[in-house]
Design a protein around this motif. Structure first.
Motif, short mmCIF file in Angstrom:
data_model
loop_
_atom_site.label_atom_id
_atom_site.label_comp_id
_atom_site.label_asym_id
_atom_site.label_seq_id
_atom_site.Cartn_x
_atom_site.Cartn_y
_atom_site.Cartn_z
N THR A 1 13.66 57.78 -23.69
CA THR A 1 14.09 56.38 -23.67
C THR A 1 13.84 55.78 -25.04
O THR A 1 13.23 56.40 -25.90
CB THR A 1 13.32 55.55 -22.61
OG1 THR A 1 11.99 55.30 -23.08
CG2 THR A 1 13.27 56.25 -21.26
N SER A 2 14.28 54.55 -25.21
CA SER A 2 14.05 53.85 -26.48
C SER A 2 12.58 53.50 -26.68
O SER A 2 12.18 53.10 -27.77
CB SER A 2 14.92 52.59 -26.55
OG SER A 2 14.58 51.71 -25.49
N GLU B 1 10.09 47.20 -16.82
CA GLU B 1 10.46 47.86 -18.07
C GLU B 1 11.04 49.25 -17.81
O GLU B 1 12.06 49.62 -18.40
CB GLU B 1 9.25 47.97 -19.00
CG GLU B 1 9.58 48.67 -20.31
CD GLU B 1 8.41 48.71 -21.26
OE1 GLU B 1 8.49 48.05 -22.30
OE2 GLU B 1 7.43 49.43 -20.96
N GLU C 1 14.60 49.03 -16.59
CA GLU C 1 15.50 48.73 -17.71
C GLU C 1 15.73 49.96 -18.58
O GLU C 1 16.86 50.22 -19.00
CB GLU C 1 14.92 47.57 -18.54
CG GLU C 1 14.93 46.25 -17.80
CD GLU C 1 14.14 45.15 -18.51
OE1 GLU C 1 13.57 45.40 -19.60
OE2 GLU C 1 14.08 44.03 -17.96
N LEU C 2 14.68 50.71 -18.85
CA LEU C 2 14.81 51.90 -19.69
C LEU C 2 15.66 52.97 -19.02
O LEU C 2 16.50 53.61 -19.67
CB LEU C 2 13.42 52.45 -20.05
CG LEU C 2 12.59 51.57 -20.97
CD1 LEU C 2 11.16 52.10 -21.05
CD2 LEU C 2 13.21 51.47 -22.35
N GLU D 1 19.22 51.84 -19.14
CA GLU D 1 19.68 51.98 -20.52
C GLU D 1 20.13 53.42 -20.81
O GLU D 1 21.04 53.65 -21.60
CB GLU D 1 18.51 51.59 -21.43
CG GLU D 1 18.78 51.52 -22.89
CD GLU D 1 17.50 51.09 -23.62
OE1 GLU D 1 16.81 51.98 -24.16
OE2 GLU D 1 17.19 49.88 -23.64
N ARG D 2 19.50 54.39 -20.16
CA ARG D 2 19.83 55.81 -20.37
C ARG D 2 20.86 56.31 -19.37
O ARG D 2 21.17 57.50 -19.32
CB ARG D 2 18.58 56.67 -20.30
CG ARG D 2 17.57 56.37 -21.38
CD ARG D 2 18.11 56.41 -22.78
NE ARG D 2 18.49 57.76 -23.16
CZ ARG D 2 19.26 58.04 -24.20
NH1 ARG D 2 19.73 57.08 -24.96
NH2 ARG D 2 19.56 59.28 -24.48
N GLN E 1 21.92 47.92 -11.71
CA GLN E 1 21.84 47.07 -12.90
C GLN E 1 21.98 45.59 -12.61
O GLN E 1 21.60 44.76 -13.42
CB GLN E 1 22.86 47.52 -13.94
CG GLN E 1 22.48 48.83 -14.57
CD GLN E 1 23.36 49.18 -15.74
OE1 GLN E 1 24.54 48.80 -15.78
NE2 GLN E 1 22.82 49.90 -16.69
#
Length: 158
Positions: free
Chosen positions: A64-65, A112, A115-116, A119-120, A139
């Motif tokens: 993840t980011s 968090e 969200e991660l 995001e992926r 989402q």
């Protein structure tokens, strides 16, 4: 440390902890009780029986980011599995990522992680609490039931 270094580090092998990294490469460990493992196993079993065109995964590492996060249970379609199967940590998230809460988890941490995972590329993220109650998210927010597994129970009973 990057994820490859973490999994190759001899001193980190066979620990009774879940290991993740943060965005700075720091190792984060959390201990789990047996009940946590019970819910993981039951969720994986139900996913395996309800998802014929994919596979249930346990302890699925996802890049993840904000470092490598590890979903307690995940479900990947055959197409996603073909992409991530040989990877050290998944470059894309499986369609379903499940977190089984431990006493140390906070709501902020779970928000968090959702969200991660989205995001992926995750389609849904599920949260199972310490009583076996399951919340489903996509989402747009919380769902009444999973869209991908509409017969998945809202409560894991063991």
């Amino acid at each position: 440390m990057d994820w490859q270094q973490v999994i190759n580090e001899p001193s980190l092998q066979n620990l009774p902890f879940k290991i993740e990294t943060d965005e700075r490469g720091r190792i984060i460990m959390s201990a789990h009780r047996i009940g946590h493992s019970v819910f993981q196993g039951e969720i994986a079993f139900i996913l395996r029986t309800q998802g014929p065109n994919g596979i249930a995964l346990s302890e699925c590492a996802i890049n993840t980011s904000k470092g490598t996060k590890v979903a307690d249970v995940a479900w990947a379609s055959n197409g996603t599995l073909a992409i991530i199967r040989e990877e050290t940590a998944a470059s894309i998230a499986p369609e379903v990522c499940v977190e089984v809460l431990s006493m140390s988890n906070s709501e902020e941490e779970m928000t968090e992680k959702r969200e991660l995972y989205f995001e992926r590329g995750a389609k849904e993220v599920w949260i199972c609490d310490e009583y076996g109650d399951v919340e489903f998210y996509d989402q747009t927010g919380q769902l009444q039931a999973s869209n991908l597994f509409p017969n998945f129970p809202n409560k894991i009973v063991v």
